[in-house]
Each structure stands twice: as structure tokens, then as C-alpha cells.
Design a protein around this motif. Structure first.
Motif, PDB file in Angstrom:
ATOM      1  N   LEU A  81     -45.873 -13.153  41.875  1.00 61.10           N
ATOM      2  CA  LEU A  81     -45.008 -14.036  42.649  1.00 61.10           C
ATOM      3  C   LEU A  81     -44.480 -13.342  43.904  1.00 61.10           C
ATOM      4  CD1 LEU A  81     -44.241 -16.938  42.294  1.00 61.10           C
ATOM      5  CD2 LEU A  81     -42.200 -16.258  41.046  1.00 61.10           C
ATOM      6  N   TYR A  82     -44.111 -12.075  43.768  1.00 54.72           N
ATOM      7  CA  TYR A  82     -43.621 -11.350  44.943  1.00 54.72           C
ATOM      8  C   TYR A  82     -44.741 -11.184  45.975  1.00 54.72           C
ATOM      9  CZ  TYR A  82     -41.598  -7.823  47.965  1.00 54.72           C
ATOM     10  OH  TYR A  82     -41.141  -7.146  49.070  1.00 54.72           O
ATOM     11  N   SER A  83     -45.936 -10.834  45.497  1.00 56.05           N
ATOM     12  CA  SER A  83     -47.082 -10.702  46.420  1.00 56.05           C
ATOM     13  C   SER A  83     -47.395 -12.031  47.093  1.00 56.05           C
ATOM     14  CB  SER A  83     -48.310 -10.194  45.662  1.00 56.05           C
ATOM     15  OG  SER A  83     -48.084  -8.914  45.136  1.00 56.05           O
ATOM     16  N   TYR A  84     -47.233 -13.116  46.331  1.00 58.08           N
ATOM     17  CA  TYR A  84     -47.520 -14.445  46.872  1.00 58.08           C
ATOM     18  C   TYR A  84     -46.573 -14.795  48.017  1.00 58.08           C
ATOM     19  CZ  TYR A  84     -47.294 -19.509  47.289  1.00 58.08           C
ATOM     20  OH  TYR A  84     -47.239 -20.778  47.794  1.00 58.08           O
ATOM     21  N   ILE A  85     -45.257 -14.583  47.838  1.00 59.30           N
ATOM     22  CA  ILE A  85     -44.327 -14.960  48.913  1.00 59.30           C
ATOM     23  C   ILE A  85     -44.550 -14.089  50.144  1.00 59.30           C
ATOM     24  CG2 ILE A  85     -42.631 -15.791  47.240  1.00 59.30           C
ATOM     25  CD1 ILE A  85     -40.864 -13.358  48.193  1.00 59.30           C
ATOM     26  N   VAL A  86     -44.896 -12.817  49.919  1.00 59.97           N
ATOM     27  CA  VAL A  86     -45.177 -11.925  51.056  1.00 59.97           C
ATOM     28  C   VAL A  86     -46.407 -12.411  51.813  1.00 59.97           C
ATOM     29  CG1 VAL A  86     -45.867  -9.589  51.721  1.00 59.97           C
ATOM     30  CG2 VAL A  86     -44.043  -9.915  50.041  1.00 59.97           C
ATOM     31  N   SER A  87     -47.430 -12.858  51.053  1.00 58.99           N
ATOM     32  CA  SER A  87     -48.651 -13.355  51.702  1.00 58.99           C
ATOM     33  C   SER A  87     -48.385 -14.626  52.501  1.00 58.99           C
ATOM     34  CB  SER A  87     -49.734 -13.618  50.650  1.00 58.99           C
ATOM     35  OG  SER A  87     -49.422 -14.762  49.862  1.00 58.99           O
ATOM     36  N   CYS A  88     -47.302 -15.339  52.132  1.00 57.96           N
ATOM     37  CA  CYS A  88     -46.923 -16.560  52.857  1.00 57.96           C
ATOM     38  C   CYS A  88     -45.995 -16.268  54.032  1.00 57.96           C
ATOM     39  CB  CYS A  88     -46.255 -17.548  51.898  1.00 57.96           C
ATOM     40  SG  CYS A  88     -47.347 -18.204  50.626  1.00 57.96           S
ATOM     41  N   GLY A  89     -45.678 -14.991  54.234  1.00 56.18           N
ATOM     42  CA  GLY A  89     -44.849 -14.618  55.375  1.00 56.18           C
ATOM     43  C   GLY A  89     -43.364 -14.513  55.067  1.00 56.18           C
ATOM     44  N   TYR A  90     -43.010 -14.480  53.767  1.00 55.90           N
ATOM     45  CA  TYR A  90     -41.598 -14.387  53.378  1.00 55.90           C
ATOM     46  C   TYR A  90     -41.306 -13.024  52.753  1.00 55.90           C
ATOM     47  CZ  TYR A  90     -41.639 -19.462  53.917  1.00 55.90           C
ATOM     48  OH  TYR A  90     -41.775 -20.728  54.410  1.00 55.90           O
ATOM     49  N   THR A  91     -40.097 -12.556  52.932  1.00 50.69           N
ATOM     50  CA  THR A  91     -39.661 -11.319  52.288  1.00 50.69           C
ATOM     51  C   THR A  91     -38.494 -11.553  51.341  1.00 50.69           C
ATOM     52  OG1 THR A  91     -38.269 -10.842  54.217  1.00 50.69           O
ATOM     53  CG2 THR A  91     -40.456  -9.817  54.152  1.00 50.69           C
ATOM     54  N   SER A  92     -37.894 -12.734  51.433  1.00 45.02           N
ATOM     55  CA  SER A  92     -36.804 -13.119  50.533  1.00 45.02           C
ATOM     56  C   SER A  92     -37.055 -14.543  50.035  1.00 45.02           C
ATOM     57  CB  SER A  92     -35.445 -13.069  51.239  1.00 45.02           C
ATOM     58  OG  SER A  92     -35.126 -11.762  51.661  1.00 45.02           O
ATOM     59  N   ALA A  93     -36.751 -14.793  48.759  1.00 46.80           N
ATOM     60  CA  ALA A  93     -36.898 -16.156  48.220  1.00 46.80           C
ATOM     61  C   ALA A  93     -36.164 -16.252  46.892  1.00 46.80           C
ATOM     62  CB  ALA A  93     -38.369 -16.521  48.040  1.00 46.80           C
ATOM     63  N   PHE A  94     -35.470 -17.373  46.699  1.00 48.49           N
ATOM     64  CA  PHE A  94     -34.756 -17.625  45.460  1.00 48.49           C
ATOM     65  C   PHE A  94     -35.693 -18.215  44.411  1.00 48.49           C
ATOM     66  CE2 PHE A  94     -31.270 -17.551  48.492  1.00 48.49           C
ATOM     67  CZ  PHE A  94     -30.232 -16.959  47.777  1.00 48.49           C
TER      68      PHE A  94
END
Length: 340
Positions: A81-94
Motif C-alpha cells: 500500500l505504501y509503495s502504491y501511494i508513492v507510485s501514484c505521486g503521494y507521500t502522505s495518505a490516511f
């Protein structure tokens, strides 16, 4: 219509007909974004900051889409999940972990059990009274968690959140009480994002001496006892509790007798919890319980009888599950006379 127009009309009709036969995937039917991340049969999508302004709104947003805020149950899922949000251009997400209800008591939004957490060292810190929501945090590049204020984060362009969609499996029954030889079909339905999807299933019995199950969900009761029939589809499992009543007790005979007692025997059945012996009471004009024995036994001695007297007995067996007793039929009446 001119020849050229007829030609265009048939080309458009053919195209429309072809499009109508293109299969729709389960995710398309459920309205899940085509570029959603997938892990172990679950789907995830990160929505940008500014979509909502509170955690509650984020919860409702995901629910309206047929999902829920993401939950995390293992290190592998967390890493994905962390790798996924990073691949989408995010570094923070709830995601869906919060202690807003009771300070210090963290719960998943789905009420599922807590099998995994990944707080960063020193977290959760409860830096202020509103830091009630877990998130991936841009400062922690190892995928560890921070507790944060959702409303403040949303105002400062850090309010991205992750929705999750899961396959759900429903069975037509949760418990069946059957007699030996009975058969019944159990049906199932699989949904994704609240939409029914096509899915094959496998079936398995935990004890085939109690009940068998076919590849199509046909359950056949074999013998007394209780077992679980498990259906698995799209990586999700659901079970149905099967209880098979004992058969009618048969083949009663006298092993021995004296002036004051008799020893009765009957045909044993596997899976029985207990056998109950009833004797006719002439004064009460009804059968009353005189003894019960464990299901591993198939004989019982009845004492305190009168010499030279004929007694009438009936026997039945039961299976016990969750403190409830499931009885089989009474035996035929068996008569025996004590010695004089």
C-alpha cells in the motif's frame, strides 16, 4: 436514404453491436477505477487532498463508492500500500484506523480485529487532541505510521486518503439441521463494491463422516455429528454449520439381568454425544429419564428395579452443539422382565 448513408448506418450499427458484446470486468461493474492498485484480491485507490475535509466525510465517500477506508492486516499489505501511494505521486495518505471514539483505543473502520500495526518510533504521539487518525506520513519513508489531524491535513494539502474494495461472499444458509440421508443445495453470491460478480467456488467438508459436499454445493448428510462446510470464492471463505441428527436407536437387547437390575445394549452410532434411556412410570403414565451415557458407549445398567417385574424402555440419542441438544427419534419400546 442514399446508398452512402445506408453504408454509414450499417457500420455504426455493427460497431454498436460489437461493443455490446465486449465483456465487462468485475471492477468495471463495481465502478472501481481502472488504475486501482490490487493486492491479494483487494482493490485500492488513493483520492487527492481536497476531495473531502474530514475523516467522516472520507469514510462516507468510500462507502458511497461501495468500499471503505483501507485497512491493513500484514506487513506485506502495508508495504504494497505504501509503495502504491508513492507510485501514484503521494507521500502522505490516511487510511481507516482511528482512536476518535476513545482516546488511545485504536480501531479499524470495519471493526475487524487488529492483527498488525506499524507505528513509527514515538507514534502515536497525540501531538494535539485532534490527532486521532492514522496515515502514511511524508517524513517516514519506510511506510511507518503517524497519527494526525485529518481536518488540519486537508487544509494543508495533506488530506489524501485510500479507499479499499473487497470481495464479499454470502451463503444462502449459515446453519442446517439434517437427518442422515438428507440432501440440500447451498447457493452462494459474490459481490465487489456492492455489485454481484461472476465467480467459481470450491467446497470442502471438515468431516465427511458427518456430511459430504459436491463441487456444486450439494450437501449430503451422512451420520450423526456436526461439521463445517466451507465455500471459497475469489479468495474469500465462508462456512455453514451442519448438524446431523442421530438415527433412531435400534437393535436393543438384554446383556444381563438380575432381580434388581438389567443391562441393556443397542447398536452403536458414531458422532453421538449421549444416549438417553427412558423407562415407563406406571404412576405418572409416561416415560421418564432413568439414565444417560456417553456416546462412546452402547450399553447401560438400570438399577433399583423390583424382582419378577416387566419394565418398558425407550432410548434415543442426541448431538450437542453450542449447549443445544439435537435429538434423534425414539427407539421402539423394549420390554424386559427381572428375575424372580
Amino acid at each position: 436514404m442514399k446508398n452512402g448513408n445506408w453504408k454509414k448506418y450499417f457500420l455504426l450499427l455493427a460497431a454498436a453491436t460489437f461493443m455490446s458484446f465486449i465483456p465487462i470486468t468485475a471492477t468495471q461493474a463495481a465502478g472501481i477505477p481502472s488504475d486501482a492498485g490490487t493486492y491479494n484480491g483487494h482493490y485500492y485507490y488513493v483520492y487527492p487532498s481536497g476531495t473531502v475535509s474530514t475523516y467522516e466525510e472520507a469514510e462516507n465517500y468510500c462507502k458511497a463508492l461501495g468500499g471503505h477506508l483501507a485497512t491493513i492486516s500484514s506487513a506485506k499489505e502495508n508495504s504494497f500500500l505504501y509503495s502504491y501511494i508513492v507510485s501514484c505521486g503521494y507521500t502522505s495518505a490516511f487510511f481507516g484506523y482511528s482512536d476518535a471514539e476513545t482516546e488511545g483505543v485504536w480501531k479499524w473502520c470495519t471493526s475487524e480485529s487488529i492483527s498488525y500495526t506499524n507505528w513509527h518510533s514515538g507514534e502515536p504521539s497525540s501531538g494535539n487532541s485532534s490527532e486521532d487518525y492514522a496515515k502514511f506520513y511524508w517524513k517516514y519513508t519506510d511506510g511507518s505510521w503517524n497519527d494526525s489531524d485529518f481536518r488540519w491535513s486537508a487544509l494543508n494539502d495533506e488530506g489524501a486518503f485510500i479507499c479499499e474494495w473487497d470481495y464479499e461472499l454470502k451463503l444462502s444458509d449459515t446453519k442446517l439441521v439434517l437427518d442422515s440421508g438428507d440432501s440440500v443445495y447451498v447457493t452462494y453470491a459474490v459481490t465487489l463494491g456492492g455489485k454481484t460478480v461472476s465467480a467459481s467456488a470450491t467446497w470442502k467438508s471438515s468431516d465427511t463422516s458427518v456430511a459430504k459436499v459436491s463441487s456444486k454445493g450439494k450437501i449430503v448428510a451422512v451420520g450423526a455429528g456436526t461439521c463445517k462446510i466451507t465455500c471459497k470464492a475469489k479468495g474469500v471463505s465462508k462456512s455453514i454449520r451442519i448438524i446431523v441428527n442421530p438415527k433412531k436407536v435400534s437393535s436393543i437387547s438384554t446383556l444381563s439381568k438380575t432381580k434388581t437390575k438389567v443391562q441393556l445394549k443397542w447398536k452403536a452410532q458414531s458422532g453421538v454425544t449421549k444416549y438417553v434411556i427412558y423407562m415407563y412410570d406406571k404412576d405418572l403414565e409416561e416415560y421418564t429419564v432413568v439414565k444417560s451415557v456417553n456416546g462412546s458407549l452402547n450399553s447401560a445398567t438400570i438399577s433399583g428395579l423390583k424382582k419378577g417385574t416387566t419394565y418398558k424402555f425407550k432410548i434415543r440419542a442426541y448431538v450437542k452443539y453450542n449447549s443445544k441438544k439435537y435429538y434423534g427419534a425414539y427407539s421402539t419400546v423394549y420390554k424386559v422382565t427381572t428375575k424372580k
